[in-house]
Design a protein around this motif. Structure first.
Motif, PDB file in Angstrom:
ATOM      1  N   THR A  57      38.819  39.820 -86.786  1.00  0.00           N
ATOM      2  CA  THR A  57      37.500  38.922 -86.944  1.00  0.00           C
ATOM      3  C   THR A  57      37.010  39.004 -85.591  1.00  0.00           C
ATOM      4  O   THR A  57      37.520  38.473 -84.571  1.00  0.00           O
ATOM      5  CB  THR A  57      37.896  37.579 -87.385  1.00  0.00           C
ATOM      6  N   PRO A  58      35.859  39.567 -85.432  1.00  0.00           N
ATOM      7  CA  PRO A  58      35.037  39.483 -84.014  1.00  0.00           C
ATOM      8  C   PRO A  58      34.921  38.252 -83.519  1.00  0.00           C
ATOM      9  O   PRO A  58      34.295  37.422 -84.304  1.00  0.00           O
ATOM     10  CB  PRO A  58      33.910  40.616 -84.261  1.00  0.00           C
ATOM     11  N   PRO A  59      35.158  38.237 -82.159  1.00  0.00           N
ATOM     12  CA  PRO A  59      34.618  36.916 -81.665  1.00  0.00           C
ATOM     13  C   PRO A  59      33.166  36.524 -81.617  1.00  0.00           C
ATOM     14  O   PRO A  59      32.298  37.878 -81.847  1.00  0.00           O
ATOM     15  CB  PRO A  59      34.990  36.765 -80.303  1.00  0.00           C
ATOM     16  N   ALA A  60      32.736  35.527 -81.650  1.00  0.00           N
ATOM     17  CA  ALA A  60      31.150  35.228 -81.516  1.00  0.00           C
ATOM     18  C   ALA A  60      30.649  36.140 -80.414  1.00  0.00           C
ATOM     19  O   ALA A  60      29.527  36.549 -80.272  1.00  0.00           O
ATOM     20  CB  ALA A  60      30.786  33.766 -81.636  1.00  0.00           C
ATOM     21  N   GLU A  61      31.203  35.645 -79.191  1.00  0.00           N
ATOM     22  CA  GLU A  61      30.690  36.356 -77.880  1.00  0.00           C
ATOM     23  C   GLU A  61      32.079  36.900 -77.206  1.00  0.00           C
ATOM     24  O   GLU A  61      33.134  36.239 -77.340  1.00  0.00           O
ATOM     25  CB  GLU A  61      30.153  35.414 -77.121  1.00  0.00           C
ATOM     26  N   PRO A  62      32.150  37.926 -76.556  1.00  0.00           N
ATOM     27  CA  PRO A  62      33.179  38.567 -75.898  1.00  0.00           C
ATOM     28  C   PRO A  62      33.334  37.702 -74.490  1.00  0.00           C
ATOM     29  O   PRO A  62      32.347  37.064 -74.153  1.00  0.00           O
ATOM     30  CB  PRO A  62      32.999  40.121 -75.516  1.00  0.00           C
ATOM     31  N   THR A  63      34.454  37.588 -74.287  1.00  0.00           N
ATOM     32  CA  THR A  63      34.920  36.838 -73.087  1.00  0.00           C
ATOM     33  C   THR A  63      34.816  37.516 -71.866  1.00  0.00           C
ATOM     34  O   THR A  63      35.240  39.013 -71.873  1.00  0.00           O
ATOM     35  CB  THR A  63      36.068  36.079 -73.193  1.00  0.00           C
ATOM     36  N   ARG A  64      34.991  36.923 -70.824  1.00  0.00           N
ATOM     37  CA  ARG A  64      35.442  37.946 -69.474  1.00  0.00           C
ATOM     38  C   ARG A  64      34.290  38.873 -69.394  1.00  0.00           C
ATOM     39  O   ARG A  64      34.503  40.102 -69.109  1.00  0.00           O
ATOM     40  CB  ARG A  64      36.799  38.569 -69.444  1.00  0.00           C
ATOM     41  N   ALA A  65      33.029  38.697 -69.188  1.00  0.00           N
ATOM     42  CA  ALA A  65      32.010  39.292 -69.157  1.00  0.00           C
ATOM     43  C   ALA A  65      32.087  40.317 -67.748  1.00  0.00           C
ATOM     44  O   ALA A  65      31.799  41.301 -67.763  1.00  0.00           O
ATOM     45  CB  ALA A  65      30.710  38.356 -69.182  1.00  0.00           C
ATOM     46  N   PRO A  66      32.404  39.564 -66.580  1.00  0.00           N
ATOM     47  CA  PRO A  66      32.521  40.337 -65.363  1.00  0.00           C
ATOM     48  C   PRO A  66      33.385  41.458 -65.626  1.00  0.00           C
ATOM     49  O   PRO A  66      33.202  42.538 -65.024  1.00  0.00           O
ATOM     50  CB  PRO A  66      33.093  39.405 -64.524  1.00  0.00           C
ATOM     51  N   ALA A  67      34.602  41.285 -66.231  1.00  0.00           N
ATOM     52  CA  ALA A  67      35.299  42.574 -66.647  1.00  0.00           C
ATOM     53  C   ALA A  67      34.813  43.495 -67.348  1.00  0.00           C
ATOM     54  O   ALA A  67      34.873  44.803 -67.107  1.00  0.00           O
ATOM     55  CB  ALA A  67      36.832  41.987 -67.115  1.00  0.00           C
ATOM     56  N   ALA A  68      33.903  43.087 -68.457  1.00  0.00           N
ATOM     57  CA  ALA A  68      33.230  44.451 -69.219  1.00  0.00           C
ATOM     58  C   ALA A  68      32.083  44.915 -68.246  1.00  0.00           C
ATOM     59  O   ALA A  68      32.070  45.982 -68.351  1.00  0.00           O
ATOM     60  CB  ALA A  68      32.433  43.543 -70.353  1.00  0.00           C
ATOM     61  N   VAL A  69      31.475  44.153 -67.354  1.00  0.00           N
ATOM     62  CA  VAL A  69      30.432  44.717 -66.540  1.00  0.00           C
ATOM     63  C   VAL A  69      31.232  45.702 -65.744  1.00  0.00           C
ATOM     64  O   VAL A  69      30.603  46.632 -65.241  1.00  0.00           O
ATOM     65  CB  VAL A  69      29.683  43.693 -65.841  1.00  0.00           C
ATOM     66  N   SER A  70      32.184  45.296 -65.204  1.00  0.00           N
ATOM     67  CA  SER A  70      32.955  46.123 -64.213  1.00  0.00           C
ATOM     68  C   SER A  70      33.422  47.493 -64.790  1.00  0.00           C
ATOM     69  O   SER A  70      33.228  48.704 -64.154  1.00  0.00           O
ATOM     70  CB  SER A  70      34.264  45.440 -63.519  1.00  0.00           C
ATOM     71  N   ALA A  71      33.946  47.381 -66.004  1.00  0.00           N
ATOM     72  CA  ALA A  71      34.484  48.564 -66.810  1.00  0.00           C
ATOM     73  C   ALA A  71      33.145  49.515 -67.339  1.00  0.00           C
ATOM     74  O   ALA A  71      33.176  50.642 -66.902  1.00  0.00           O
ATOM     75  CB  ALA A  71      35.061  48.164 -68.219  1.00  0.00           C
ATOM     76  N   GLY A  72      31.967  48.772 -67.181  1.00  0.00           N
ATOM     77  CA  GLY A  72      30.845  49.456 -67.608  1.00  0.00           C
ATOM     78  C   GLY A  72      30.242  50.234 -66.354  1.00  0.00           C
ATOM     79  O   GLY A  72      29.867  51.485 -66.572  1.00  0.00           O
ATOM     80  N   GLY A  73      30.450  49.542 -65.352  1.00  0.00           N
ATOM     81  CA  GLY A  73      30.085  49.978 -63.991  1.00  0.00           C
ATOM     82  C   GLY A  73      30.825  51.465 -63.719  1.00  0.00           C
ATOM     83  O   GLY A  73      30.227  52.356 -63.181  1.00  0.00           O
ATOM     84  N   ARG A  74      32.101  51.352 -64.086  1.00  0.00           N
ATOM     85  CA  ARG A  74      32.839  52.420 -63.626  1.00  0.00           C
ATOM     86  C   ARG A  74      32.720  53.589 -64.385  1.00  0.00           C
ATOM     87  O   ARG A  74      32.775  54.967 -63.996  1.00  0.00           O
ATOM     88  CB  ARG A  74      34.535  52.164 -63.800  1.00  0.00           C
ATOM     89  N   ILE A  75      32.541  53.492 -65.847  1.00  0.00           N
ATOM     90  CA  ILE A  75      32.205  54.562 -66.642  1.00  0.00           C
ATOM     91  C   ILE A  75      30.979  54.974 -66.479  1.00  0.00           C
ATOM     92  O   ILE A  75      30.708  56.259 -66.616  1.00  0.00           O
ATOM     93  CB  ILE A  75      32.259  53.966 -68.212  1.00  0.00           C
ATOM     94  N   ALA A  76      29.753  54.329 -66.009  1.00  0.00           N
ATOM     95  CA  ALA A  76      28.551  54.717 -65.892  1.00  0.00           C
ATOM     96  C   ALA A  76      28.705  55.694 -64.481  1.00  0.00           C
ATOM     97  O   ALA A  76      28.029  56.655 -64.775  1.00  0.00           O
ATOM     98  CB  ALA A  76      27.553  53.579 -65.415  1.00  0.00           C
ATOM     99  N   VAL A  77      29.287  55.268 -63.475  1.00  0.00           N
ATOM    100  CA  VAL A  77      29.590  56.098 -62.320  1.00  0.00           C
ATOM    101  C   VAL A  77      30.105  57.536 -62.726  1.00  0.00           C
ATOM    102  O   VAL A  77      29.677  58.333 -62.247  1.00  0.00           O
ATOM    103  CB  VAL A  77      30.259  55.385 -61.234  1.00  0.00           C
ATOM    104  N   ALA A  78      31.436  57.190 -63.289  1.00  0.00           N
ATOM    105  CA  ALA A  78      32.057  58.424 -63.669  1.00  0.00           C
ATOM    106  C   ALA A  78      31.376  59.440 -64.589  1.00  0.00           C
ATOM    107  O   ALA A  78      31.387  60.719 -64.238  1.00  0.00           O
ATOM    108  CB  ALA A  78      33.496  58.101 -64.431  1.00  0.00           C
ATOM    109  N   MET A  79      30.675  58.912 -65.369  1.00  0.00           N
ATOM    110  CA  MET A  79      29.752  59.664 -66.146  1.00  0.00           C
ATOM    111  C   MET A  79      28.754  60.260 -65.776  1.00  0.00           C
ATOM    112  O   MET A  79      27.858  61.500 -66.006  1.00  0.00           O
ATOM    113  CB  MET A  79      29.219  59.119 -67.577  1.00  0.00           C
ATOM    114  N   THR A  80      28.062  59.667 -64.661  1.00  0.00           N
ATOM    115  CA  THR A  80      27.026  60.178 -63.818  1.00  0.00           C
ATOM    116  C   THR A  80      27.480  61.426 -63.068  1.00  0.00           C
ATOM    117  O   THR A  80      26.812  62.380 -62.807  1.00  0.00           O
ATOM    118  CB  THR A  80      26.418  59.098 -62.961  1.00  0.00           C
ATOM    119  N   LEU A  81      28.664  61.196 -62.431  1.00  0.00           N
ATOM    120  CA  LEU A  81      29.501  62.257 -61.507  1.00  0.00           C
ATOM    121  C   LEU A  81      29.771  63.372 -62.610  1.00  0.00           C
ATOM    122  O   LEU A  81      29.498  64.648 -61.964  1.00  0.00           O
ATOM    123  CB  LEU A  81      30.597  61.843 -61.008  1.00  0.00           C
TER     124      LEU A  81
END
Length: 434
Positions: free
Chosen positions: A24-48
């Motif tokens: 059952t999905p939560p209404a809103e995901p928690t630990r937004a900073p961690a999600a942003v960090s993960a997204g940033g790493r993936i963005a940089v890696a995919m860019t490279l």
């Protein structure tokens, strides 16, 4: 769900013909900073990774004559279509591990075995078809296509590794795999062309480089048999069908330009496609980051935000190309491709629209909705018929593809807004031999 986040409660659901438990999905995901960090790493890696692919293409445009570069672009288009197996394996594996993390090793074992078998089958199929495809693509021999077939195996294993690490939220490892994929292509592909400036040598280098991410992530693969993998294979086939339809549409002009245009004009078109692929690849990280949100019920907001982000990147690329065509020409190969300079912004716009279509395909896969597949096949058939039957030149082909991509993006958005949101199919204990 990020590391350290409490696992959501589970409830029973009857989905796609069998009973299983879905989170059952939560209404809103928690630990937004961690999600942003993960997204940033993936963005940089995919860019490279995409920089590596772009650098290889740019170097090929300079090291090969236009006719040979056109042939190489067609071969890379063949590889992209064959690579549908890798993309489907990644999506299927990531979704199933995310839903049932307690069975991660079991899913990884099945994915490893299936991907090896699938890679061999697809690769051999390409080898068998090489005598037919070689004259169609105006190749001097079948060997470049044979090498493409051999490349499918490591590419499919790369899909397994990406799916395992994505499903387990191993964002750093996934980033390393993406970077290794880009580095392998540009380093080994360029080295091969320096030794022999031919399409055959270039594809041989691509084949060798495709093994680099597999070697890097080898310890995440799991040995195992194919027993009990029926549910996995059925989901993989459904995903493969959707990805195949998208890849055929998005690479149609790379293949048909080689057939419909003269060798010189196909080389000019191949140069323009560098910008198309750049505009297409730039926002790909959005799909990786948004995929878990898109898989949840009532994901309209996530879809709007993700589509808006992709559209914004595409608009920026198109405007920059229109304002700075001279710089864009340098990026696609230089003065020998000056004839295509006035059309470069159209190539960028084509890539931007195809990127939106790609996101909506991933959205459909996340929701287990496959109505978009028919739309993709119909669009590919119509565009392909126009390119092959009408007396088009470079401008006519790129306009045809841009209009087609725009219509498909609008229609896919309309379909997604009308399709009822549903929970993704489960991989509960009854189906978890996969």
């Amino acid at each position: 769900m990020t590391h350290g986040q409490a696992r959501p409660k589970r409830r029973m659901s009857i989905t796609h013909g069998y009973i299983g438990s879905v989170p059952t999905p939560p209404a809103e995901p928690t630990r937004a900073p961690a999600a942003v960090s993960a997204g940033g790493r993936i963005a940089v890696a995919m860019t490279l990774q995409n920089v590596g692919a772009y650098a290889f293409t740019l170097l090929a445009a300079r090291l090969l004559i236009p006719a040979s570069f056109g042939a190489l672009t067609a071969l890379l288009g063949v590889l992209l279509v064959a690579n549908v197996a890798s993309l489907a394996v990644q999506t299927t594996t990531a979704r199933r591990i995310a839903v049932a993390p307690e069975h991660a090793d079991r899913i990884a074992a099945t994915a490893t075995a299936v991907s090896v078998s699938l890679g061999v089958v697809v690769g051999l199929g390409l080898v068998v078809l090489s005598p037919v495809l070689a004259p169609i693509l105006q190749l001097d021999s079948v060997w470049p296509l044979v090498l493409c077939g051999a490349t499918v195996v490591p590419l499919t294993l790369m899909g397994t590794l990406a799916g395992i690490t994505q499903g387990q939220h191993r964002w750093t490892v996934l980033s390393v795999l993406y970077i290794a994929n880009g580095v392998g292509r540009v380093v080994f592909g360029t080295a091969a062309m320096l030794i022999s400036p031919t399409p055959t040598a270039a594809i041989a280098g691509v084949m060798v480089g495709a093994w680099l991410p597999v070697v890097v992530g080898l310890r995440y693969l799991r040995p195992g048999g194919l027993g009990g993998s029926r549910a996995y294979v059925w989901e993989l086939l459904a995903g493969s069908h959707a990805m195949l339809a998208y890849l055929v549409l998005s690479n149609l002009d790379a293949l048909l330009a080689r057939v419909a245009l003269s060798p010189h004009d196909s080389g000019l078109y191949a140069a323009g496609l560098i910008l198309t692929k750049s505009a297409l690849f730039l926002p790909q990280f959005v799909s990786i980051v948004a995929f878990p949100r898109l898989a949840r019920a009532r994901a309209e907001r996530a879809r709007r935000l993700a589509t808006g982000a992709v559209a914004l990147v595409g608009l920026a690329a198109t405007v920059a190309t229109a304002l700075l065509p001279g710089v864009a020409l340098i990026l696609v190969g230089g003065d020998q491709y000056a004839e295509v300079k006035p059309l470069l912004w159209l190539f960028a716009l084509e890539g931007a629209m195809l990127a939106i279509v790609q996101l909506l395909v991933f959205d459909a896969l996340a929701r287990r909705s496959h109505g978009i597949v028919t739309l993709l096949w119909v669009a590919a058939a119509v565009a392909g018929g126009i390119i092959l039957l009408a007396p088009l030149h470079v401008q006519g082909v790129v306009i045809t593809m841009t209009v087609t991509a725009t219509v498909v993006a609008a229609a896919a958005w309309w379909l997604s807004s009308r399709t009822p949101e549903a929970q993704p199919a489960s991989v509960g204990p009854g189906a978890q031999a996969a």
